[in-house]
Design a protein around this motif. Structure first.
Motif, mmCIF file in Angstrom:
data_model
loop_
_atom_site.group_PDB
_atom_site.id
_atom_site.type_symbol
_atom_site.label_atom_id
_atom_site.label_comp_id
_atom_site.label_asym_id
_atom_site.label_seq_id
_atom_site.Cartn_x
_atom_site.Cartn_y
_atom_site.Cartn_z
ATOM 1 N N GLY A 189 -9.474 -11.020 3.864
ATOM 2 C CA GLY A 189 -8.416 -10.089 3.325
ATOM 3 C C GLY A 189 -8.594 -10.853 2.262
ATOM 4 N N ALA A 190 -8.868 -10.689 1.097
ATOM 5 C CA ALA A 190 -8.534 -11.066 -0.603
ATOM 6 C C ALA A 190 -7.524 -10.383 -1.230
ATOM 7 N N ASN A 191 -7.107 -10.662 -2.983
ATOM 8 C CA ASN A 191 -6.269 -10.513 -3.461
ATOM 9 C C ASN A 191 -6.743 -10.490 -5.670
ATOM 10 N N ILE A 192 -8.296 -9.752 -5.350
ATOM 11 C CA ILE A 192 -8.746 -10.606 -6.558
ATOM 12 C C ILE A 192 -8.698 -9.377 -7.705
ATOM 13 N N SER A 193 -8.387 -9.433 -8.621
ATOM 14 C CA SER A 193 -7.550 -8.324 -9.848
ATOM 15 C C SER A 193 -8.869 -7.358 -9.957
ATOM 16 N N LEU A 194 -8.518 -6.143 -9.927
ATOM 17 C CA LEU A 194 -9.233 -4.703 -10.644
ATOM 18 C C LEU A 194 -10.000 -5.651 -12.406
ATOM 19 N N ASP A 195 -9.211 -6.006 -12.557
ATOM 20 C CA ASP A 195 -10.133 -6.957 -14.332
ATOM 21 C C ASP A 195 -11.447 -6.949 -14.522
ATOM 22 N N ARG A 196 -11.835 -7.127 -13.250
ATOM 23 C CA ARG A 196 -13.304 -7.552 -12.515
ATOM 24 C C ARG A 196 -14.117 -6.535 -13.436
ATOM 25 N N GLU A 244 -14.916 -17.540 -4.969
ATOM 26 C CA GLU A 244 -13.853 -17.340 -4.609
ATOM 27 C C GLU A 244 -13.494 -17.362 -2.968
ATOM 28 N N LEU A 245 -14.772 -15.724 -2.895
ATOM 29 C CA LEU A 245 -14.505 -15.419 -1.449
ATOM 30 C C LEU A 245 -15.346 -16.003 -0.406
ATOM 31 N N ILE A 246 -15.923 -17.259 -0.946
ATOM 32 C CA ILE A 246 -16.407 -18.320 0.045
ATOM 33 C C ILE A 246 -14.852 -19.123 0.414
ATOM 34 N N SER A 247 -14.535 -19.663 -0.499
ATOM 35 C CA SER A 247 -13.168 -20.664 -0.145
ATOM 36 C C SER A 247 -12.563 -20.015 0.828
ATOM 37 N N ASP A 262 -8.360 -1.350 -2.674
ATOM 38 C CA ASP A 262 -6.658 -1.142 -2.484
ATOM 39 C C ASP A 262 -6.290 -0.960 -4.079
ATOM 40 N N GLY A 263 -6.753 -2.194 -5.045
ATOM 41 C CA GLY A 263 -6.264 -2.267 -5.733
ATOM 42 C C GLY A 263 -5.964 -0.726 -6.996
ATOM 43 N N TRP A 264 -7.026 0.110 -6.854
ATOM 44 C CA TRP A 264 -7.056 0.972 -7.482
ATOM 45 C C TRP A 264 -5.176 1.652 -7.416
ATOM 46 N N PHE A 265 -4.512 1.412 -6.038
ATOM 47 C CA PHE A 265 -2.825 2.494 -6.037
ATOM 48 C C PHE A 265 -1.844 1.094 -6.521
ATOM 49 N N GLY A 266 -2.315 -0.447 -7.191
ATOM 50 C CA GLY A 266 -1.651 -1.176 -6.960
ATOM 51 C C GLY A 266 -0.492 -1.790 -6.027
ATOM 52 N N LYS A 267 1.158 -1.782 -6.893
ATOM 53 C CA LYS A 267 1.641 -2.518 -5.374
ATOM 54 C C LYS A 267 2.956 -1.035 -5.226
ATOM 55 N N SER A 268 1.895 0.018 -4.871
ATOM 56 C CA SER A 268 2.700 1.147 -4.173
ATOM 57 C C SER A 268 2.586 1.183 -2.719
ATOM 58 N N ILE A 269 3.285 2.596 -2.250
ATOM 59 C CA ILE A 269 3.157 2.666 -1.469
ATOM 60 C C ILE A 269 1.554 3.434 -0.425
ATOM 61 N N GLY A 270 0.468 3.473 -1.300
ATOM 62 C CA GLY A 270 -0.656 3.954 -1.522
ATOM 63 C C GLY A 270 -1.494 2.969 -0.241
ATOM 64 N N PRO A 271 -1.817 1.873 -0.828
ATOM 65 C CA PRO A 271 -2.350 0.729 0.426
ATOM 66 C C PRO A 271 -1.733 1.081 1.757
ATOM 67 N N GLY A 292 -0.898 -8.999 -0.591
ATOM 68 C CA GLY A 292 -0.734 -9.855 -1.674
ATOM 69 C C GLY A 292 -1.604 -10.969 -1.362
ATOM 70 N N VAL A 293 -1.865 -11.112 -0.118
ATOM 71 C CA VAL A 293 -2.406 -12.642 0.169
ATOM 72 C C VAL A 293 -3.480 -12.891 0.654
ATOM 73 N N SER A 294 -4.307 -14.030 0.385
ATOM 74 C CA SER A 294 -5.649 -14.173 1.171
ATOM 75 C C SER A 294 -5.742 -14.465 1.930
ATOM 76 N N GLY A 295 -7.047 -14.340 3.109
ATOM 77 C CA GLY A 295 -7.074 -15.347 3.562
ATOM 78 C C GLY A 295 -8.001 -14.734 5.299
ATOM 79 N N PHE A 296 -8.072 -15.225 6.276
ATOM 80 C CA PHE A 296 -9.106 -14.684 7.353
ATOM 81 C C PHE A 296 -8.840 -14.725 8.334
ATOM 82 N N ILE A 297 -8.967 -13.671 9.219
ATOM 83 C CA ILE A 297 -8.975 -13.485 10.843
ATOM 84 C C ILE A 297 -9.764 -13.072 11.378
ATOM 85 N N ASP A 298 -10.223 -13.656 12.818
ATOM 86 C CA ASP A 298 -11.533 -14.145 13.364
ATOM 87 C C ASP A 298 -11.378 -12.827 14.541
ATOM 88 N N LEU A 299 -12.496 -12.008 14.821
ATOM 89 C CA LEU A 299 -12.179 -11.410 16.210
ATOM 90 C C LEU A 299 -13.312 -11.832 17.708
#
Length: 512
Positions: free
Chosen positions: A232-239, A252-255, A414-423, A466-473
């Motif tokens: 799960g990442a939180n990288i801006s759409l500015d890219r 950043e993704l590798i980190s 899901d960044g296209w929908f900003g901080k709305s209820i969309g995501p 809004g949080v970056s991290g990983f989870i394993d299965l």
């Protein structure tokens, strides 16, 4: 008369807007007992009005409902200044168009003019459930914000989806929410019996869910040959719009991924995550991948791929899997594309009016040919999974005819929908697909929610918005294919036939 019309207009707008609060992330589902019952009473008492008014009231309810719950779609137009002029237009056009489905529903209800309250009740539910199915399938389909999503937090109740599917349960809950009106208008024991039956249905669904839960946790476990690490990442759409270095995003993704050299791991990165890079260009960053990843690692990510066709390129929104040396192992090209997001209908004509795709500057993506199961093998063991890219998770039924896979893998931006209820609304669809298909959902998202959802729809682990991290299965439960995954929406049409029979049967009893 004019005052009555204004009052009625305001009432319908209020009912439609209030109904939207029953949806995620609010989930005030109890509001629907009021809004649907009052709307049904309102319509039943005005069956002598003209068809134009009926059409208008149906449209107004739909317009206010979708305006309140889908306003966030316009946020995607704010990232590119050339689309700013479309924001007020799309804010009105989208709910106005979707409202036409409800307008058609109520117009047909008026044309039939049911005089029996039970016949009217079943006809109302039938038409509402059927029009929602049509809305979700016609043209490219847009099955967003069905009424059933108001129950998305009552996970045990949703277990019945494994048998009947989303559209069937959607139809049933419309009846459930409208039942108070039936009780108010009761004239005989028949209405009371139907109300009691509808009250017992949700209880039986919930009981069935609790039974499945007990069986699920006692079922056989399977250890996966790779740990599936969901990012799960939180990288801006500015890219997409600024000269962001692809190398910095990869680092950043590798980190976030935190690879361990000796641990066999399949890393899942979100949709379209690396800017200004095509699938066939990823080897430009081979030195970075080799530095941090080992032969025990595979990396799956969303990326744009391209193929040469007739001296020109076809572009695809893809999920691609690479080894640690950036050799392409597997690839899936998205089949269900987002209108105006990933392709423009009648592109040659609409381009002249300045309309283009929102998510890229290369024009419309091409559709993939077929949806396939991807297999990743390690010695004699393998992982089989069904990839779905972003929007593809919202469709109920006919995901695949091959049920021999371990989980569904969904990647999203899901960044296209900003901080709305969309995501948050987008995320909920994953729970429904998990239950319908009896499969784990692994969801990797940027600017959204990443999660592991088990086949009962329970979230086993999640990386919040809004949080970056990983989870394993690493371990999954082995389950048989669900009834719905085998037969899909054929079950819905059987329910439609039952409602038609009930509608005409009660009408005939009245006439006799």
């Amino acid at each position: 008369m004019k005052k009555n019309f204004i009052f009625e207009t305001l009432l319908i707008i209020f009912l439609g807007s209030l109904t939207s609060l029953s949806l995620p992330p609010y989930n005030f589902f109890f509001l629907n007992f009021f809004t649907f019952s009052v709307f049904f009473i309102f319509l039943f008492q005005r069956l002598k009005q003209g068809i134009k008014k009926s059409f208008y009231y149906g449209w107004l309810f739909g317009f206010s409902y979708f305006l309140s719950s889908l306003y966030w779609l316009t946020i995607s137009l704010s990232y590119d200044q050339s689309f700013n002029f479309l924001i007020p237009i799309s804010l009105i056009i989208i709910p106005a168009f979707l409202g036409l489905f409800y307008a058609l529903c109520i117009a047909i209800f008026y044309l039939y003019k049911p005089k029996n309250i039970l016949s009217a009740f079943f006809l109302f539910s039938l038409l509402f459930g059927l029009i929602e199915f049509i809305r979700g399938t016609i043209l490219t389909g847009f099955p967003w914000n069905l009424v059933i999503y108001s129950f998305s937090e009552i996970t045990s109740f949703l277990s019945i989806l494994s048998i009947i599917g989303t559209y069937s349960l959607n139809l049933i809950v419309v009846s459930f929410f409208t039942a108070p009106a039936l009780f108010i208008f009761r004239k005989s024991k028949k209405e009371v019996v139907v109300c009691i039956f509808l009250l017992l249905l949700p209880i039986s669904f919930y009981t069935y869910g609790e039974f499945l839960k007990k069986n699920f946790y006692n079922s056989k476990e399977k250890e996966l040959p790779f740990a599936v690490r969901v990012i799960g990442a939180n990288i801006s759409l500015d890219r997409y719009y600024k000269n962001v270095n692809a190398e910095s995003v990869i680092n950043e993704l590798i980190s976030i991924s935190s690879p361990i050299e000796e641990k066999k791991t399949f890393f899942v990165w979100p949709e379209g995550i690396i800017p200004n890079t095509y699938e066939d260009q990823l080897d430009l960053y081979n030195d970075i991948f080799e530095k941090y990843f080992s032969e025990n690692h595979l990396i799956g990510l969303g990326i744009t791929s391209r193929k040469t066709m007739n001296n020109d390129y076809n572009y695809y929104n893809s999920f691609s899997i690479f080894d640690s040396k950036v050799n392409l192992i597997e690839n899936y090209n998205k089949i269900k594309l987002v209108p105006f997001g990933e392709f423009v209908p009648l592109e040659n004509i609409l381009n002249k009016f300045g309309l283009k795709t929102i998510t890229n500057n290369i024009g419309s993506f091409d559709k993939g040919v077929n949806r396939k199961i991807i297999k990743i093998q390690d010695d004699l063991k393998q992982i089989n999974f069904l990839p779905l890219i972003c929007y593809e998770i919202i469709y109920s039924g006919n995901l695949t005819k091959n049920f021999n896979f371990d989980f569904i893998l969904n990647i999203s931006e899901d960044g296209w929908f900003g901080k709305s209820i969309g995501p948050k609304q987008h995320f909920i669809h994953s729970k429904f697909r998990a239950v319908e298909n009896g499969k784990y959902i692994i969801r990797s998202s940027n600017n959204g929610m990443a999660a592991i959802i088990n086949p009962l729809g329970f979230i086993e682990n999640k990386i919040d918005y809004g949080v970056s991290g990983f989870i394993d299965l690493e371990i999954i439960k082995e389950l048989k294919p669900t009834l719905f995954s085998k037969y899909g929406n054929k079950i819905f049409f059987l329910l439609i036939l039952l409602y038609i029979l009930l509608t005409f049967s009660f009408n005939r009893i009245k006439n006799e």
